[in-house]
Design an enzyme around this catalytic site. Structure first.
Site, PDB file in Angstrom:
ATOM      1  N   ASP A  13      33.175  42.425  37.141  1.00 28.62           N
ATOM      2  CA  ASP A  13      34.629  42.329  37.111  1.00 28.62           C
ATOM      3  C   ASP A  13      35.141  41.846  35.748  1.00 28.62           C
ATOM      4  OD1 ASP A  13      37.143  42.262  38.746  1.00 28.62           O
ATOM      5  OD2 ASP A  13      37.125  40.163  38.125  1.00 28.62           O
ATOM      6  N   ASP A  42      43.108  36.074  46.087  1.00 27.84           N
ATOM      7  CA  ASP A  42      43.012  37.336  45.340  1.00 27.84           C
ATOM      8  C   ASP A  42      41.949  38.201  46.024  1.00 27.84           C
ATOM      9  OD1 ASP A  42      43.140  39.389  43.515  1.00 27.84           O
ATOM     10  OD2 ASP A  42      42.076  38.304  41.919  1.00 27.84           O
ATOM     11  N   LEU A 102      35.841  37.675  28.617  1.00 28.67           N
ATOM     12  CA  LEU A 102      34.963  36.511  28.759  1.00 28.67           C
ATOM     13  C   LEU A 102      35.181  35.450  27.675  1.00 28.67           C
ATOM     14  CD1 LEU A 102      31.578  38.171  29.834  1.00 28.67           C
ATOM     15  CD2 LEU A 102      33.525  37.493  31.231  1.00 28.67           C
ATOM     16  N   ASP A 154      39.746  30.543  34.000  1.00 35.70           N
ATOM     17  CA  ASP A 154      38.676  31.265  33.302  1.00 35.70           C
ATOM     18  C   ASP A 154      37.520  30.317  32.984  1.00 35.70           C
ATOM     19  OD1 ASP A 154      40.407  33.442  33.205  1.00 35.70           O
ATOM     20  OD2 ASP A 154      39.735  33.993  31.185  1.00 35.70           O
ATOM     21  N   HIS A 181      40.664  49.611  45.184  1.00 34.34           N
ATOM     22  CA  HIS A 181      41.342  48.553  45.933  1.00 34.34           C
ATOM     23  C   HIS A 181      42.550  47.981  45.183  1.00 34.34           C
ATOM     24  CE1 HIS A 181      38.744  46.702  43.031  1.00 34.34           C
ATOM     25  NE2 HIS A 181      39.401  45.570  43.188  1.00 34.34           N
ATOM     26  N   ASP A 182      42.720  48.363  43.924  1.00 39.30           N
ATOM     27  CA  ASP A 182      43.832  47.852  43.117  1.00 39.30           C
ATOM     28  C   ASP A 182      44.955  48.878  43.060  1.00 39.30           C
ATOM     29  OD1 ASP A 182      42.764  45.375  42.437  1.00 39.30           O
ATOM     30  OD2 ASP A 182      41.587  46.240  40.801  1.00 39.30           O
ATOM     31  N   GLU A 192      37.384  33.918  24.088  1.00 42.41           N
ATOM     32  CA  GLU A 192      38.703  33.857  23.458  1.00 42.41           C
ATOM     33  C   GLU A 192      38.512  33.601  21.965  1.00 42.41           C
ATOM     34  OE1 GLU A 192      37.951  31.585  26.114  1.00 42.41           O
ATOM     35  OE2 GLU A 192      38.571  33.237  27.427  1.00 42.41           O
ATOM     36  N   ARG A 229      28.957  45.574  40.093  1.00 39.94           N
ATOM     37  CA  ARG A 229      30.175  46.036  39.428  1.00 39.94           C
ATOM     38  C   ARG A 229      30.710  44.751  38.798  1.00 39.94           C
ATOM     39  NH1 ARG A 229      35.761  44.345  39.834  1.00 39.94           N
ATOM     40  NH2 ARG A 229      37.118  46.127  39.622  1.00 39.94           N
ATOM     41  N   ASN A 287      34.257  36.242  34.896  1.00 44.16           N
ATOM     42  CA  ASN A 287      35.297  35.693  34.023  1.00 44.16           C
ATOM     43  C   ASN A 287      35.922  34.397  34.532  1.00 44.16           C
ATOM     44  OD1 ASN A 287      37.248  36.067  31.727  1.00 44.16           O
ATOM     45  ND2 ASN A 287      38.676  36.075  33.447  1.00 44.16           N
ATOM     46  N   GLU A 298      33.770  46.915  34.673  1.00 40.28           N
ATOM     47  CA  GLU A 298      35.199  47.124  34.852  1.00 40.28           C
ATOM     48  C   GLU A 298      35.866  46.687  33.554  1.00 40.28           C
ATOM     49  OE1 GLU A 298      39.315  45.843  36.990  1.00 40.28           O
ATOM     50  OE2 GLU A 298      37.851  44.390  36.313  1.00 40.28           O
TER      51      GLU A 298
HETATM   52  C1  NOJ Z   1      39.877  43.057  38.852  1.00 35.64           C
HETATM   53  C2  NOJ Z   1      39.868  43.334  40.331  1.00 35.64           C
HETATM   54  O1  NOJ Z   1      39.663  44.700  40.536  1.00 35.64           O
HETATM   55  C3  NOJ Z   1      41.183  42.856  40.908  1.00 35.64           C
HETATM   56  O2  NOJ Z   1      41.271  43.183  42.268  1.00 35.64           O
HETATM   57  C4  NOJ Z   1      41.307  41.371  40.693  1.00 35.64           C
HETATM   58  O3  NOJ Z   1      42.572  40.938  41.147  1.00 35.64           O
HETATM   59  C5  NOJ Z   1      41.145  41.015  39.208  1.00 35.64           C
HETATM   60  N1  NOJ Z   1      39.983  41.628  38.641  1.00 35.64           N
HETATM   61  C6  NOJ Z   1      41.011  39.526  39.017  1.00 35.64           C
HETATM   62  O4  NOJ Z   1      39.811  39.087  39.550  1.00 35.64           O
END
Ligand code: NOJ
Length: 570
Positions: free
Chosen positions: A204, A64, A209, A174, A311-312, A211, A202, A106, A246
């Site tokens: 993520d 990832d 976090l 997780d 980047h997403d 449940e 930043r 997470n 985020e």
């Molecule tokens: C958010 C990130 O921006 C993304 O690139 C990633 O795939 C997911 N979190 C999971 O970590």
């Protein structure tokens, strides 16, 4: 030069997001590295940004793109060493640039030693670091995020005959934040990198976090409690660092992440982003004014993070079904442009490489309330490669020049971690830093000019936002005001020339000064001010009192604003 110490620096900062692997390769092995990035710091300084956001650079199986971390305490070997990282931080600070990095709280990679140990037996010491279940029927109300690849948030562990919980890929279990040892472990990770000089994180995927049965397992009170505690720990030891959330959520659900100014310093404004694109297609200011009117006020010491691309994929989670269909129809004409609930394309190709539209979206990025975050390569209008898997098409090597591999690396082409963009429109032969530096009218030089202009006025990072009604719905017009600064922004969202009347009754006796060239326009008088704007045009003005009457008005406005602030703080 060095970092100036003021604790709310992030409110005026321009951020720049990059991946170490994609920026510059100093070893010619086809993968960018910290030493390469250090060599390119002067480029970033010259661009005018204040803070670099590094995507995950830790050891990882890279399933990832590094968000699957196998070791929180090291640098992925192809990117260099911890020493290289330290050298980079020092060189950045020397230039007055700050650096933040991703903190992935997470989940870990399934290759992390904690998970590997947890897999050994139910009695393993690390078993409780993750979330296990005998059935895959728990937490049914939690949505699946990566809908392209995952069918459940539970995956089966053959070894121990139980399911483990994951909100993202199945190779990203997780962490169990109910376990105090996990909480401590992640705090230690934070201290480690801050001690090495990092200026913040930043963070993520923070909504996920904890449940809790019967909920959608997002934004839970326990999550906020943990994050507030993390912030307290940060403040106790490190006074001028920043935490950026985020949290891809609606504005009312993001608001609690700021707490009373005691949780995150910053959070991305996810719902605004697709609406900026939508406003161009619809040629209407409504998508923007609507979402901004639904955006709650945030505490004085907090700030929104604004972005156009990252980047997403261009996520379409925070839009209605109808809006999503519309966005797909307009911006993802080919099925392979889609990814999960979104569109995996860069800024320039999304806008058909139309320079006016690119400038207009950046004009809004730089002038709406928040700190802008630029995605590497978008400052030169880089393209994407939709034939690469996942979101990799927007993560190709930075294009520096017409040299081999776009000047990114001297390696053999086949060694590159991903091919450099080489098509006739966006290829490095036509889109690169060197050429744009030499061309006064290039996008890069325009970006530098706008960043420089933005930095002259605190109103952009700190001012109030007041939309100004006009007689033309294709025009988005607003004031940004801070202390004696009054800035007026006018954007033409239409593809055609537009005329607009702006009522400036309250500013009689003020003069309009265009901000980039500092040239004067006529005095505001009794009648509305009349503008014509070219297709996708934009103007940035400041209003400066000239007559005695105007000075009095300014004073009255300031006294009123002070009363307002007192009301808020009391
Ligand atoms: C958010 C990130 O921006 C993304 O690139 C990633 O795939 C997911 N979190 C999971 O970590």
């Amino acid at each position: 030069m060095s970092i100036d110490k003021h604790s709310d620096w992030y409110k005026d900062a321009v951020f720049y997001e990059l991946h170490v692997k994609a920026f510059y390769d100093s070893t010619n092995d086809g993968i960018g590295d910290f030493n390469g990035l250090t060599e390119k710091l002067d480029y970033l300084k010259d661009l005018g940004v204040d803070c670099i956001w590094l995507l995950p650079f830790y050891p990882s199986p890279q399933k990832d793109d590094g968000y699957d971390i196998a070791d929180y305490y090291n640098v992925n070997p192809p990117y260099g060493s911890v020493k290289d990282f330290q050298r980079f931080i020092k060189a950045a600070h020397k230039r007055g640039l700050r650096v933040i990095a991703d903190l992935v709280l997470n989940h870990t990679s399934d290759q992390h030693s904690w998970f590997q140990e947890a897999l050994l037996s139910k009695k393993s010491k690390k078993r409780d670091y993750y979330v296990w279940s005998k059935t895959d029927q728990r937490y049914k109300d939690a949505r699946i995020i990566f809908v392209d690849t995952e069918t459940s948030n539970w995956s089966w562990s053959q070894n121990t005959q139980e399911y483990y919980w994951h909100r993202f890929f199945s190779h990203q279990p997780d962490l169990n934040f109910e376990n105090p040892r996990v909480q401590k472990a992640m705090q230690r990770v934070m201290y480690f990198w801050l001690d090495l000089g990092l200026d913040g994180f930043r963070c993520d995927a923070v909504p996920y976090l904890f449940e809790e049965e019967g909920t959608n397992c997002e934004n839970l009170p326990k999550t906020h409690q943990f994050l507030k505690d993390l912030r307290k720990k940060l403040d106790n030891r490190y006074p001028d660092k920043v935490l950026l959330a985020e949290a891809n959520q609606w504005p009312e659900d993001v608001r609690p992440y700021f707490g009373d100014g005691d949780e995150f310093h910053m959070a991305f404004h996810f719902p605004l982003m697709p609406r900026l694109f939508m406003s161009l297609i619809k040629e209407s200011s409504k998508p923007i004014t609507e979402i901004m009117s639904q955006t709650p006020d945030i505490p004085e010491n907090c700030q929104w993070g604004l972005f156009l691309r990252n980047h997403d994929e261009l996520t379409l989670e925070m839009v209605t079904d109808e809006e999503r269909d519309y966005m797909y129809k307009e911006y993802a004409k080919e099925p392979r442009m889609r990814c999960n609930v979104g569109i995996r394309r860069r800024l320039a190709p999304l806008l058909d490489n139309d320079r006016d539209s690119i400038e207009l979206l950046n004009s809004m990025l730089f002038t709406l309330p928040g700190s802008p975050v630029i995605y590497y390569g978008d400052e030169i209008g880089m393209g994407d490669n939709i034939y690469l898997g996942d979101r990799n098409g927007v993560r190709t090597p930075m294009q520096w020049s017409i040299d081999r591999n776009g000047g990114f690396s001297r390696c053999d082409y086949s060694l590159l971690y991903q091919p450099v963009i080489a098509d006739p429109v966006y290829g490095y032969q036509s889109v690169n830093v060197e050429a744009q530096n030499r061309t006064p009218s290039s996008l890069l030089n325009w970006m530098k000019k706008m960043i420089k202009t933005r930095k002259k006025y605190k109103a952009f990072g700190r001012g109030t936002l007041e939309f100004q009604k006009t007689n033309n719905s294709k025009i988005l017009c607003y004031f940004r005001k801070y202390q004696e600064e009054i800035i007026l922004i006018i954007n033409n969202l239409s593809k055609t020339v537009q005329a607009v009347e702006v009522k400036l009754d309250d500013y009689r006796g003020f003069r309009l000064i265009e901000l980039t060239a500092e040239n004067d326009l006529p005095l505001v008088e009794d009648k509305p001010y009349f503008f014509t704007l070219p297709p996708r045009g934009y103007y940035w003005f400041k209003l400066v009192p000239v007559t005695e009457e105007a000075y009095e008005t300014l004073q009255e406005m300031q006294t009123e604003a002070e009363h307002e602030t007192e009301k808020v703080t009391n």
